[in-house]
Structures are given as structure tokens and as C-alpha cells.
Design a protein around this motif. Structure first.
Motif, PDB file in Angstrom:
ATOM      1  N   ASP A  50      -2.971   1.832   5.270  1.00  0.00           N
ATOM      2  CA  ASP A  50      -2.647   2.771   4.203  1.00  0.00           C
ATOM      3  C   ASP A  50      -2.957   4.205   4.621  1.00  0.00           C
ATOM      4  O   ASP A  50      -2.186   5.134   4.320  1.00  0.00           O
ATOM      5  CB  ASP A  50      -3.435   2.420   2.940  1.00  0.00           C
ATOM      6  N   SER A 263      -3.955  -3.120  -1.495  1.00  0.00           N
ATOM      7  CA  SER A 263      -3.705  -3.634  -0.150  1.00  0.00           C
ATOM      8  C   SER A 263      -4.224  -5.057   0.025  1.00  0.00           C
ATOM      9  O   SER A 263      -3.827  -5.763   0.949  1.00  0.00           O
ATOM     10  CB  SER A 263      -4.352  -2.719   0.890  1.00  0.00           C
ATOM     11  N   PRO A 305       2.202   1.740  -2.392  1.00  0.00           N
ATOM     12  CA  PRO A 305       1.074   2.435  -1.760  1.00  0.00           C
ATOM     13  C   PRO A 305      -0.268   2.048  -2.369  1.00  0.00           C
ATOM     14  O   PRO A 305      -0.424   1.999  -3.582  1.00  0.00           O
ATOM     15  CB  PRO A 305       1.386   3.913  -2.043  1.00  0.00           C
ATOM     16  N   ALA A 309      -3.629   5.394   0.956  1.00  0.00           N
ATOM     17  CA  ALA A 309      -2.378   6.073   1.308  1.00  0.00           C
ATOM     18  C   ALA A 309      -2.233   7.369   0.519  1.00  0.00           C
ATOM     19  O   ALA A 309      -1.928   8.433   1.082  1.00  0.00           O
ATOM     20  CB  ALA A 309      -1.189   5.156   1.057  1.00  0.00           C
TER      21      ALA A 309
END
Length: 413
Positions: A50, A263, A305, A309
Motif C-alpha cells: 500500500d 489490506s 486502497p 496507500a
């Protein structure tokens, strides 16, 4: 291709990331060099991806420029090791002559490099999950944090757990590392200040492969469990919690980036559903600025995202704003830093700015993890506006509170 016209990728094995820089004519002043310090190898690899992708998206959208000059990104893998972080940041400063550095997930790594960046006048914008509060409770002139401290997510989550889940008795479980401990201690302190009681504390070494012994320890007579097992450890914990048949029986409140970070959600899967999360960013935020960012990120990377990120993307926006304010003369470190201190941005996560110790002031979002079709989605259910690292207190009053970092066993007595 000329050396100045390409991205320098220093760590072996970074081929999983797309090239970050395309060829471009050299600017008269030379490129602005930004180091991207990310733990590509190890338990935080998903966060590293990220971080790098956030930098990549900024580069693409800006036309490869920062402050009106060509931008060169230099990626370094510090392998979740503080000693390697020191080696890598020395390379960035002394060999690559970077003008600033973004990234870092591990608090111990940020602590290890802070004296170097201050001595070298090398701006460091922490855009990963390095939350150790001593980085921004005292003057560190070249250290900025654009993410949060443990207080900023843990505090609101602990208060919310008491008020909205009607929880009165809690257990906590966390990875035994500086950042996770600070976050879970902030959660526990806020929960007790609201009127609750923490009756059990469980800590697992970072990198624990089997959480069964820790899951088995957790009391079943509590109303809520505050969680801060991080990275791949968070995934292992929540899956084994489900295997023990406990999902849905006691609410899990992830005080920041444990099992429910975006994530990690594909790996956590169904085991994360019904859990709660506290973060300064979720891709589901319903604002024009965030929708634009998410659309661009999806188009480039074919995924949503995660928080690192957007933090890294916003860090580069902040550096660009500061560089433009001084006519692109980023070599003038004192002026560059002074301009950076004045950062005030409408970023994808909302309005962000720095306090006097260069820690971000931002909104904090409480989310519930839902399953929509085959996708696991963080649904924002409450927003805390303009949260700072002192939770609304003066720095002086905040510092009178007992420091709880590494004081394991503080609550459950």
C-alpha cells in the motif's frame, strides 16, 4: 535509459511492484528525490505494498513532478528491522541525497531513525503505522506523522465500546511490540475512563504462528475484547477465534490495524465479519475527494486502497504543497520544514493538518466489517471530528496522565 530518468529500486524482490517512474527530460534543478521506506519483506508486507502503491499513484497523477520539479522515488526495504531501517535511511541520505523520506510501519524503526533525520535535516513523514507517541510528544524538528498515534484511534474506540456496545467488562489482546501496546493501552485507558473495567490482558510475541494458546486464555465472561494483534498476526488471531466457535459471541473491537485493515480483510475473510475498527481512513468514505481517489486507485491497481496507500499519497501531497510554497527549493531544509509545518490539506481521508509537535490532526472513523456479496467491506458507523494526539486536552494536562506504554498488567489487577 539515463540513471536520473528512472526509479531506483534498491531492494531485491521488488519486481512485484510496477515501475514507479517513467522516462522524462531532466529538470534544470535536477529531480526531487523522495525515499520510500517500506517493510516489503516480513509480517507487514501487505502494508508495504500500500505504501509503494500510494507513492506510485501520486507520481502518476502529478505527471512525475513535486514542487514543480521532476520527482524520483527511491524504494528501500527495511525488512521490519530497526537496524536495517537505520542502514537504509543512511543510504537514502548520504548516497541518494534524498530530500525527504516517507513510509515506515514499525514504531521501533521510526524511533531508531529519528535522531539521524534530525541531525541530517532530512524530513521524515511517517505514512505507515508507526504510532509511538514519543515521536511527537516532544520536539523532533524533522519528524512528521501524517497517520495517527495510538491515542487517536485507541482512545475513541475504547470510549465508543463502552457507550455504544454497552460493554462494561473487557479483555484485551495485543502483539507485544511498541506500537500495538500503545494502541491497546489507549483503548483500555479510554474504556476505563468511560466507566468500564479491563479484567484481562493477553500479549503475544510479534510473528506468533499459532494463536490457539492465546485464544484459549481469553475470558468468555467479558462484554468486549479490544484487539491489536497486527499484520499477519491479526489474520491468524481472528481465524483461530472463529475456529474456537467464538465469532459473534463477544464483540471484537480492532483498535487500529489488526485483523480488519483493508489490506488484511481478504485474508481474514469471513472471520472478520461483525468486528469493529478504528482508523483515520476507510475507502468507503462518502466524500467527493475520496471517491475521486478511490476511483483512480482502482483504475491503476485493480483493488481498493488501504490506509497506508492514502497516508503515503497524502504525505506526497503535503511535500508538494510545501515545496511549491518555497519555489521548489527543497534543498533549503529549514525553509522546506517551516513550509511543511503549515500543511493544511483536503485529503482523501478528510481535512488534515499538523499540531505544534508535527503530528497530524484528522478525523477518526469507527467502522463495522460487513460482507457485501463476496466482498468484505468496512462500513463507517461513527465519525470523531478533528482528533489530535492529546484527545482535546492541552499537552501539559495530557502529560499528567500516567504513561502506560509497556506497563503490561496495568489494568487487570
Amino acid at each position: 535509459m539515463h540513471r536520473r530518468h528512472r526509479l531506483l529500486i534498491a531492494a531485491a524482490g521488488l519486481s512485484l511492484f510496477a515501475p514507479l517512474v517513467t522516462a522524462a527530460p531532466a529538470a534544470a534543478q535536477g529531480p526531487v528525490k523522495i525515499g520510500v521506506l517500506a517493510p516489503v519483506t516480513g509480517v507487514f508486507a501487505s502494508f508495504a505494498k500500500d505504501i509503494v502503491d500510494g507513492a506510485q499513484l501520486y507520481h502518476a497523477e502529478s505527471g512525475g513532478q513535486l514542487g514543480g520539479r521532476k520527482l524520483e522515488l527511491i524504494v528501500e526495504d527495511y525488512q521490519v528491522r530497526p537496524d536495517v531501517a537505520v542502514t537504509k535511511i543512511r543510504k537514502l541520505g548520504e548516497q541518494d541525497h534524498a530530500h525527504a523520506v516517507v513510509g515506515i510501519v514499525l514504531s521501533a524503526a521510526a524511533i531508531a531513525v529519528k535522531d539521524y533525520v534530525n541531525a541530517q535535516k532530512l524530513p521524515l513523514l511517517i505514512s505507515g503505522f508507526a504510532v509511538a507517541e514519543n515521536l511527537t510528544l516532544q520536539p523532533n524538528p524533522y519528524v512528521f506523522r501524517i497517520t495517527y498515534t495510538g491515542n487517536m484511534t485507541g482512545g475513541p474506540a475504547g470510549t465508543w465500546s463502552y457507550k455504544h456496545l454497552k460493554a462494561r467488562k473487557a479483555a484485551i489482546i495485543a502483539s507485544d511490540s511498541v506500537g500495538p501496546l500503545e494502541i491497546i493501552m489507549a483503548w483500555a485507558r479510554a474504556f476505563e475512563e468511560a466507566g468500564g473495567k479491563v479484567v484481562q490482558e493477553v500479549y503475544a510475541p510479534l510473528g506468533t504462528a499459532d494463536f490457539a494458546p492465546y485464544v484459549a486464555q481469553l475470558r468468555r465472561d467479558v462484554d468486549v475484547i479490544g484487539v491489536q494483534t497486527v499484520g499477519a498476526d491479526g489474520v491468524r488471531f481472528v481465524k483461530q477465534w472463529r475456529e474456537y466457535g467464538m465469532q459473534g459471541k463477544i464483540p471484537l473491537v480492532d483498535a487500529a490495524v489488526g485483523f480488519s485493515d483493508l489490506s488484511l480483510l481478504p485474508a481474514s475473510g469471513d472471520a472478520a465479519v461483525g468486528g469493529y475498527n478504528s482508523q483515520p481512513y476507510q475507502y468507503t468514505l462518502d466524500t467527493p475527494r475520496n471517491k475521486k481517489f478511490v476511483q483512480a486507485f482502482r483504475a491503476k491497481f485493480n483493488r481498493d486502497p488501504g490506509a497506508p496507500a492514502v497516508f503515503t499519497y497524502s504525505a506526497l501531497l503535503a511535500l508538494d504543497q510545501a515545496a511549491k510554497a518555497i519555489g521548489g527549493k527543497v534543498e533549503d531544509a529549514p525553509r522546506f520544514i517551516e513550509a511543511l509545518r503549515k500543511m493544511d490539506l483536503d485529503a482523501p481521508q478528510g481535512r488534515i493538518r499538523f499540531d505544534k509537535f508535527q503530528n497530524v490532526v484528522s478525523d477518526i472513523y469507527i467502522s463495522r466489517i460487513d460482507k457485501v456479496g463476496a466482498q468484505f467491506v468496512p462500513t463507517v458507523i461513527e465519525t470523531f471530528r478533528g482528533v489530535d494526539q492529546f484527545l482535546g486536552l492541552s499537552p501539559e494536562d495530557y502529560m499528567k496522565k500516567p504513561r502506560l506504554v509497556n506497563l503490561k498488567g496495568t489494568f487487570a489487577k
